[in-house]
Design an enzyme around this catalytic site. Structure first.
Site, PDB file in Angstrom:
ATOM      1  N   ASP A 198       0.806  -1.221   0.000  1.00  0.00           N
ATOM      2  CA  ASP A 198       0.000   0.000   0.000  1.00  0.00           C
ATOM      3  C   ASP A 198       0.835   1.266   0.000  1.00  0.00           C
ATOM      4  O   ASP A 198       0.321   2.360  -0.206  1.00  0.00           O
ATOM      5  CB  ASP A 198      -0.847   0.028   1.278  1.00  0.00           C
ATOM      6  CG  ASP A 198      -2.182  -0.632   1.066  1.00  0.00           C
ATOM      7  OD1 ASP A 198      -2.754  -0.470  -0.013  1.00  0.00           O
ATOM      8  OD2 ASP A 198      -2.637  -1.312   1.998  1.00  0.00           O
TER       9      ASP A 198
HETATM   10  C1  BGC Z   1       0.574   1.090   5.755  1.00  0.00           C
HETATM   11  C2  BGC Z   1      -0.353   2.196   6.161  1.00  0.00           C
HETATM   12  C3  BGC Z   1      -1.548   2.163   5.244  1.00  0.00           C
HETATM   13  C4  BGC Z   1      -2.154   0.806   5.370  1.00  0.00           C
HETATM   14  C5  BGC Z   1      -3.469   0.769   4.691  1.00  0.00           C
HETATM   15  C6  BGC Z   1      -0.145  -0.181   5.950  1.00  0.00           C
HETATM   16  O1  BGC Z   1       0.643  -1.281   5.925  1.00  0.00           O
HETATM   17  O2  BGC Z   1       1.797   1.154   6.438  1.00  0.00           O
HETATM   18  O3  BGC Z   1       0.213   3.428   6.223  1.00  0.00           O
HETATM   19  O4  BGC Z   1      -2.460   3.165   5.558  1.00  0.00           O
HETATM   20  O5  BGC Z   1      -1.250  -0.221   5.102  1.00  0.00           O
HETATM   21  O6  BGC Z   1      -3.699  -0.045   3.679  1.00  0.00           O
HETATM   22  C1  NOJ Z   2      -1.653  -3.635   5.428  1.00  0.00           C
HETATM   23  C2  NOJ Z   2      -2.825  -3.697   4.526  1.00  0.00           C
HETATM   24  O1  NOJ Z   2      -3.960  -4.089   5.243  1.00  0.00           O
HETATM   25  C3  NOJ Z   2      -2.590  -4.674   3.412  1.00  0.00           C
HETATM   26  O2  NOJ Z   2      -3.667  -4.644   2.539  1.00  0.00           O
HETATM   27  C4  NOJ Z   2      -1.314  -4.375   2.706  1.00  0.00           C
HETATM   28  O3  NOJ Z   2      -1.117  -5.352   1.712  1.00  0.00           O
HETATM   29  C5  NOJ Z   2      -0.152  -4.331   3.647  1.00  0.00           C
HETATM   30  N1  NOJ Z   2      -0.438  -3.418   4.699  1.00  0.00           N
HETATM   31  C6  NOJ Z   2       1.146  -3.922   2.971  1.00  0.00           C
HETATM   32  O4  NOJ Z   2       1.159  -2.591   2.654  1.00  0.00           O
END
Ligand code: BGC
Ligand code: NOJ
Length: 811
Positions: free
Chosen positions: A483
């Protein structure tokens, strides 16, 4: 250092001090009513949706930590204490918390009085039971007073913690007998209320927080408890709470149980009222009557234990490694259930107000859950698919209460569509239920757009087929699985969301990771097409996949590992030429799992590079070298300090991908080594470094670039649970449900002599014995079914109800 220990026979983790490094929690409920409970009885409850239907109030990020929950105070003479130590923190003579499957038992002892608090949510009901058993261990009679305490949330957790100008005037309660009813907004648009009751006449109550705590006090020293007497306050606005007072006298050795029930009730619109302004309590009274006696509570607990034992008997292993057995048979599967239920919504790190259910998250969670309750997986697949857009792309999240796509994060995460194929394939492999493909499913929750589920898969694959960039690799959109790789974002404003800023699509930035998914899940899609008679289409999909494989091995190959992506200017990300972020974990795991470069050698080379460049004693870091400055063209990934989160943290979710990949190339020793590094049971001894619960996975462990190397954060709600279960159950122990049958293909450490395994698959039970006489890492030489040799290593389905003896000899 440890703060407790596993009890394998009881399937519990036993915490022996309240002073753990962080709150260590458990989840109660697995259907509609859920509670989070910490080892000191902190936490909260909600019905289906932690944002929209919050039942009790919790304060995140508070000091001291974890200071709201369902608390029971005991006033014994001048001493006021809680069996779970919080919130008074009165020193206990003994303390123990046993977190089990869907229940927790917290026992405290003070001045020869033992208080045992059992908490659980009964199967099939919308309430939490808190049974408090008090035992006088002294040789003299004891008289003391018990006070219960919880704070009601005014339903919408976001509004509740922000809209004070309204909410301080809306709170309403009713008290009747021993039951406190929380009915805020029931007079207008709500048809639900909460109740908090106890199975005995009470000696007083309070429903106003101010009256209970007293001015300028906290829940650590409530005035009412200090005085030993409730004020029978009725809340009008401000903060409604539920407090019961029960005076108890116990003879030496005598025990008494008090059964408290916190419940959620919905009334049909035309049955809302018993009299003007008086809520209809019929359903609440019936609920209270279901748990009025110890026998009823014992029966409900027994049902809960049976429920879990049945679920977990679907897959269980017996090996010479007790930690492996403990994780596989209990804790890993348990966490899979919790992540399936919660997605990333409510934990001690997810506030329950931010995110609903994630599209990609829920599809992946399902991979570790589908064998437990396939019918729920089926329903989930249909819910998720119904949020897909007609062009195959997807809302990134949806709200569990409404099941509608949630515009907060919008769409444009280009890996999302392919995870739907992964989920459906897993469901078909598990059940053989092809009827799901014919189910009409909405697009964008619009019924007029409904199409069979198979058409949704077609559009998923089609979306990526038609969204490729200059190298022929899939466009990344807002981000892929990572993400934080926001290649079209270019955010300069503090506070802007990296996930929604900038265009959702750019014509240049591409993802090698999605290319790996395209190959892996494209092949699965082709198998589904073949199995449903669409052979020409399957061949066309395979041709597409072959072309992508070639692209990955050219544009996506860096010489010693797979590249990560191309940015919006067409520059390489994750290549030797990069100053920072030369190598990333994700494409190595995914591309090898997809089979890319397995025959031509790149796969082994890439995995060796992972070992050389990314491995640490606590697991594999996400990338190296860590980004030391903010890169506008990369987005959130470079916003984290080095070693944390996606910037070179040990992101546990993709460690199992590499472990799976190692089995694809036959490296059982290395696959298991990777498995063990992040696996909670194997690192229990370093709980003071790891700090989160030693019975579940956390999302992230600080990487070697971080000051706090080895420290975990964000426990419970992570795709790590599902993927490690897939890794250990399907790739390492090697029991793989496929469309062709149940494939047995273990890839284990060479020193393992073998193992025995019980797998219930499509209604039949397979008792599998795997022997490894030559101490190999992979390969099946011979297999017998009920004593008869069979060729190959794939078991065909047998009639439901039958039991099959399978013997597998590696060689
Ligand atoms: C990220 C966040 C992000 C989240 C949402 C996480 O792993 O570090 O900053 O908002 O994924 O998908
Ligand atoms: C946490 C999110 O929930 C997931 O969808 C994502 O793949 C990982 N972070 C890595 O960014």
């Amino acid at each position: 250092m440890k703060f407790g220990h596993f009890s394998d026979s009881a399937r519990e983790y036993v915490i022996t001090t309240p002073r753990t490094p962080l709150p260590w929690i458990n989840y109660l409920g697995s259907e509609a009513f859920f509670s989070l409970v910490s080892h000191t009885a902190g936490g909260y409850s909600f019905y289906r949706d932690a944002k929209l239907r919050r039942i009790t109030r919790y304060r995140y990020n508070n000091v001291p930590a974890d200071s709201n929950g369902r608390y029971y105070y005991i006033k014994d003479g001048d001493t006021v204490w809680n069996p779970g130590w919080q919130p008074t923190q009165t020193e206990l003579d003994s303390y123990e918390c046993r977190h089990g499957l869907g229940y927790s038992i917290i026992t405290g002892k003070k001045n020869s009085l033992t208080a045992k608090l059992e908490l659980f949510v009964p199967v099939g009901d919308n309430c939490e039971i808190d049974r408090l058993v008090l035992t006088n261990e002294s040789d003299a009679p004891k008289s003391f007073t018990v006070f219960s305490y919880l704070e009601f949330c005014l339903w919408n957790a976001v509004d509740d913690s922000t809209n004070f100008q309204r909410n301080f005037s809306t709170g309403e309660v009713e008290v009747e007998g021993s039951t406190i009813y929380h009915k805020t907004e029931y007079r207008e648009r709500r048809n639900h209320y909460a109740l908090f009751t106890v199975n005995t006449p009470i000696d007083g109550f309070d429903t106003s927080r101010d009256a209970f705590l007293g001015a300028w006090r906290s829940n650590a020293n409530p005035e009412v408890v200090e005085n030993g007497r409730c004020t029978n306050s009725v809340a009008h606005g401000w903060a409604p709470v539920g407090v019961h007072q029960v005076n108890v006298t116990l003879q030496p050795g005598e025990s008494r149980s008090l059964i408290f029930v916190l419940g959620y009730i919905e009334n049909p619109e035309d049955e809302k009222w018993a009299a003007p302004g008086v809520i209809n309590k019929t359903r609440a009274q019936a609920m209270a009557a279901r748990y009025a006696t110890d026998a009823q509570v014992d029966a409900a607990l027994a049902k809960l234990h049976d429920h879990w034992n049945t679920l977990l008997s679907t897959y269980s292993v017996k090996s010479s490694d007790e930690k492996l057995d403990r994780m596989v048979n209990t804790w890993n599967q348990y966490q899979c259930m919790v992540t399936f239920n919660m997605s990333r919504s409510a934990s001690y790190y997810e506030s329950g107000t931010g995110r609903g259910m994630g599209f990609r998250d829920s599809c992946q969670d399902l991979l570790g859950f589908v064998h437990l309750i396939p019918a729920r997986a089926r329903e989930r697949i249909l819910d998720i698919a119904a949020t897909q857009f007609p062009d195959g792309s997807a809302y990134h999240q949806y709200q569990p209460l409404t099941k509608k796509g949630n515009m907060d994060i919008g769409s444009g995460f280009n890996d999302d569509p392919l995870w739907l194929i992964a989920a459906v394939y897993a469901y078909l492999g598990e059940t053989g239920d092809y009827s799901i493909l014919d189910e009409p499913v909405d697009f964008d929750n619009d019924h007029s757009l409904a199409q069979p589920l198979l058409e949704h898969l077609r559009r998923s694959f089609g979306y990526l087929r038609t969204h490729k960039g200059p190298h022929g690799l899939p466009l990344i959109g807002r981000a892929d699985w990572n993400d934080c790789l926001n290649l079209n974002c270019f955010s300069k404003e503090p506070g802007e969301s990296f996930q929604t800023t900038g265009p959702s699509e750019g014509p240049v930035a591409e993802s090698v990771f999605i290319a790996g998914m395209y190959v892996k899940y494209g092949n699965q899609f082709a198998e589904i097409l073949d199995s449903t008679g669409h052979t020409d289409e399957a061949a066309a999909v395979r041709a597409e996949v072959a072309e992508m494989e070639h692209t990955v091995l050219t544009a996506g190959w860096d010489g010693s590992w797979f590249r990560r992506a191309y940015d919006a200017f067409g520059h390489v990300i994750g290549g030797e030429e990069c100053e920072e972020g030369k190598i990333f974990i994700e494409p190595q795991g995914m591309c090898v799992m997809a089979g890319i470069g397995v025959d031509t050698g790149e796969a082994v080379t890439a995995l060796q590079s992972v070992k050389d460049k990314l491995d640490t004693k606590y697991g594999i870091v996400l990338l190296q070298p860590a980004y030391t400055k903010y890169h506008l063209e990369l987005g959130e990934i470079s916003s984290y300090p080095p070693g944390y989160k996606e910037n070179a943290g040990i992101f546990c979710h993709n460690n199992p991908w590499v472990s799976c990949a190692e089995t694809v190339v036959g490296h059982g020793d290395r696959a298991f080594e990777i498995y063990k590094k992040t696996c909670p049971a194997y690192i229990e001894d370093i709980s003071e470094i790891h700090r989160t619960e030693p019975y579940v996975y956390s999302q992230m462990v600080a990487g070697r670039d971080a000051a706090t190397f080895g420290e975990a954060k964000n426990s419970w709600l992570t795709g790590t649970a599902a993927w490690t279960f897939v890794d250990v159950s399907q790739y390492i122990l090697g029991i793989q449900p496929t469309l062709a049958g149940l494939k047995i293909d273990p890839c284990i450490p060479h020193e393992m002599d073998g193992f025995t395994l019980r797998r219930v698959w499509r209604g039949a039970t397979y008792e599998i014995v795997v022997e490894n006489p030559d101490h190999l890492e992979k390969g099946v030489k011979a297999m017998t079914v009920d004593g008869k040799p069979v060729s190959g290593n794939i078991l065909s389905p047998v009639p439901a109800g039958s039991t099959v003896q399978v013997k597998v000899v590696m060689g």
